[in-house]
Design an enzyme around this catalytic site. Structure first.
Site, PDB file in Angstrom:
ATOM      1  N   SER A 122       7.648   4.593  -0.573  1.00 13.80           N
ATOM      2  CA  SER A 122       6.663   5.028   0.414  1.00 13.80           C
ATOM      3  C   SER A 122       7.335   5.689   1.607  1.00 13.80           C
ATOM      4  O   SER A 122       6.755   6.582   2.239  1.00 13.80           O
ATOM      5  CB  SER A 122       5.831   3.822   0.872  1.00 13.80           C
ATOM      6  OG  SER A 122       5.155   3.236  -0.223  1.00 13.80           O
TER       7      SER A 122
ATOM      8  N   GLY B 130       0.811  -1.208   0.000  1.00 11.43           N
ATOM      9  CA  GLY B 130       0.000   0.000   0.000  1.00 11.43           C
ATOM     10  C   GLY B 130       0.843   1.257   0.000  1.00 11.43           C
ATOM     11  O   GLY B 130       2.020   1.248  -0.361  1.00 11.43           O
ATOM     12  N   ALA B 131       0.235   2.386   0.405  1.00  7.99           N
ATOM     13  CA  ALA B 131       0.892   3.698   0.337  1.00  7.99           C
ATOM     14  C   ALA B 131       1.465   3.895  -1.059  1.00  7.99           C
ATOM     15  O   ALA B 131       2.634   4.214  -1.244  1.00  7.99           O
ATOM     16  CB  ALA B 131       1.972   3.824   1.409  1.00  7.99           C
TER      17      ALA B 131
ATOM     18  N   GLN C 122      15.571  -8.041  -2.919  1.00  6.98           N
ATOM     19  CA  GLN C 122      14.292  -8.729  -2.775  1.00  6.98           C
ATOM     20  C   GLN C 122      13.893  -9.409  -4.079  1.00  6.98           C
ATOM     21  O   GLN C 122      13.410 -10.551  -4.080  1.00  6.98           O
ATOM     22  CB  GLN C 122      13.218  -7.737  -2.356  1.00  6.98           C
ATOM     23  CG  GLN C 122      11.809  -8.313  -2.323  1.00  6.98           C
ATOM     24  CD  GLN C 122      10.796  -7.288  -1.862  1.00  6.98           C
ATOM     25  OE1 GLN C 122      10.629  -7.078  -0.682  1.00  6.98           O
ATOM     26  NE2 GLN C 122      10.120  -6.646  -2.801  1.00  6.98           N
TER      27      GLN C 122
ATOM     28  N   LYS D  25      13.908  -1.505  -7.765  1.00  4.94           N
ATOM     29  CA  LYS D  25      14.324  -0.657  -6.651  1.00  4.94           C
ATOM     30  C   LYS D  25      14.690  -1.511  -5.432  1.00  4.94           C
ATOM     31  O   LYS D  25      15.680  -1.263  -4.754  1.00  4.94           O
ATOM     32  CB  LYS D  25      13.207   0.334  -6.317  1.00  4.94           C
ATOM     33  CG  LYS D  25      13.629   1.413  -5.329  1.00  4.94           C
ATOM     34  CD  LYS D  25      13.092   1.117  -3.965  1.00  4.94           C
ATOM     35  CE  LYS D  25      13.471   2.221  -2.994  1.00  4.94           C
ATOM     36  NZ  LYS D  25      13.018   1.903  -1.629  1.00  4.94           N
TER      37      LYS D  25
ATOM     38  N   GLY E 210       5.700   4.621  -8.739  1.00  7.08           N
ATOM     39  CA  GLY E 210       6.479   3.400  -8.942  1.00  7.08           C
ATOM     40  C   GLY E 210       5.610   2.157  -8.931  1.00  7.08           C
ATOM     41  O   GLY E 210       5.741   1.274  -9.791  1.00  7.08           O
ATOM     42  N   HIS E 211       4.697   2.071  -7.961  1.00  9.23           N
ATOM     43  CA  HIS E 211       3.774   0.932  -7.921  1.00  9.23           C
ATOM     44  C   HIS E 211       2.881   0.910  -9.158  1.00  9.23           C
ATOM     45  O   HIS E 211       2.617  -0.146  -9.733  1.00  9.23           O
ATOM     46  CB  HIS E 211       2.877   1.020  -6.680  1.00  9.23           C
ATOM     47  CG  HIS E 211       3.595   0.936  -5.380  1.00  9.23           C
ATOM     48  ND1 HIS E 211       3.778   2.035  -4.572  1.00  9.23           N
ATOM     49  CD2 HIS E 211       4.156  -0.105  -4.735  1.00  9.23           C
ATOM     50  CE1 HIS E 211       4.418   1.673  -3.475  1.00  9.23           C
ATOM     51  NE2 HIS E 211       4.668   0.367  -3.549  1.00  9.23           N
TER      52      HIS E 211
END
Length: 286
Positions: free
Chosen positions: A192, A37-38, A159, A155, A42-43
Site C-alpha cells: 500500500s 485496507g488500501a 511479522q 512480504k 497482494g491482499h
C-alpha cells in the site's frame, strides 16, 4: 450492517459475531485475512488462498493505531473502504469487518501484548512499538472472529514469524498460513505504501528485488555473510535509495543470526530502505 458492492460489511464486534456464529452453526469453516485496507492484488491473493482452504472468508479492514509511532504515517495511510469492499467481493470474500478505533479500543482500554523472540531486532529496532501493536490487534481479531485459519503474506516476513510465535505461545486455535509475496512485473513487492512513490522512485524501487536475488544467491553459495550484506548495502544505495535501516541474512525460522557467518540452513535476506519519505521492506528466501 451495510452492503457496498454487494459485500456484507459489519462495523461492530456484535454484528461480526452474529454472522460468524450462524456460519458455524451450519458447520462451515472460517478463514480470515487481517488487513489495514488500501487493498491491492497482494491482499486479494491472500483472500483467494483463504477461500481455497475455508468455506467462508472474513477480511478485516482497520488501520491499527497501536502499531504506529507518533511520527509515522497513521494520518496519511490510505483509506478507501468502498473500493476495498468491491475488490474483496470480486476475490470471493464473504464479509468485511471494518470497525472504528473506538470499537476496537474503547474508552479506558488498558491492555497490551508483549512480544519477544522474532520480534527483537530488525523492525523491532526501528519501529519498537510495531509488533506489540500487531500482536494486540491480531489477538483481538482472532478472539472476535474465532477463525479456523488466517492467511498472512511473506512480504512482512518478520511479522509473520511474530504472529506464528505468539499463536503457539498463547495456544490460539488458529492455523497460520503463509502466502508468497505478490510482485509486479518488474519484481517490486506490492505494498500500500507504493502509492506514495513518484514514477522516478518506482523505477528505483523496482531494482531492489534483483539486488536481493543476487545477494541471496551469493549467500546460498556459501559466501561469508558480512561480505554479502556489505555488497548488498552498497548496491541498494547505488541504485538510488537514500538510506538503509538494515539488510541482513537470518535464519528463516526465528530470524536469529548465523553464528559462523555463513548460511548452513534455511535463510532469509531482509531489507528496509528509504526512498524520499517512503520506507520499503522486502525479503527473499536464501
Amino acid at each position: 450492517m451495510t452492503e457496498p458492492a454487494s459485500l456484507p460489511v459489519v462495523h461492530t464486534v456484535a454484528d461480526l459475531r452474529a454472522v460468524v456464529r450462524d456460519w458455524k452453526r451450519q458447520g462451515l469453516t472460517v478463514g480470515m485475512v487481517p488487513t489495514m485496507g488500501a487493498l491491492h492484488e497482494g491482499h486479494l491473493t491472500l483472500v483467494r488462498e483463504a477461500g481455497r482452504r475455508a468455506d467462508r472468508v472474513v477480511a478485516s479492514n482497520f488501520v491499527n493505531p497501536t502499531q504506529f509511532a507518533a511520527h509515522e504515517d497513521l494520518g496519511r495511510y490510505p483509506r478507501r473502504q468502498e473500493e476495498d469492499a468491491r475488490l474483496l467481493s470480486g476475490a470471493g470474500c464473504h464479509l468485511m469487518f471494518a470497525p472504528t478505533p473506538e470499537e476496537m479500543y474503547p474508552q479506558g482500554f488498558a491492555t497490551s501484548v508483549a512480544v519477544a523472540g522474532p520480534a527483537l531486532g530488525l523492525e523491532g529496532d526501528f519501529r519498537p512499538q510495531m509488533f506489540g501493536g500487531v500482536a494486540l490487534v491480531v489477538t483481538k481479531l482472532f478472539n472476535q472472529v474465532q477463525p479456523d485459519l488466517a492467511v498472512f503474506g511473506e512480504k512482512d516476513y518478520q511479522q509473520l514469524m511474530v504472529i506464528r510465535r505468539f499463536v503457539r505461545d498463547l495456544d490460539l486455535p488458529v492455523e497460520i498460513v503463509a502466502a508468497p509475496t505478490e510482485r509486479d512485473a518488474a519484481g517490486l513487492a506490492l505494498s500500500s505504501r507504493n502509492d506514495y512513490l513518484s514514477e522516478a522512485e518506482l523505477g528505483v524501487a523496482r531494482r531492489l528485488n534483483q539486488i536481493l536475488a543476487e545477494a541471496a544467491a551469493a549467500a546460498s553459495a556459501g559466501r561469508p555473510l558480512p561480505g554479502v550484506e556489505r555488497d548488498a548495502y552498497s548496491a541498494i544505495l547505488k541504485a538510488g535509495f537514500e538510506r538503509i535501516d538494515y539488510v541482513t541474512v537470518r535464519h528463516a525460522e526465528d530470524l536469529s543470526p548465523f553464528r559462523d557467518g555463513v548460511v548452513d540452513g534455511p535463510a532469509r535476506i531482509l531489507v528496509a530502505a528509504w526512498l524520499g519519505k517512503t520506507r520499503l521492506i522486502d525479503n527473499r528466501a536464501v
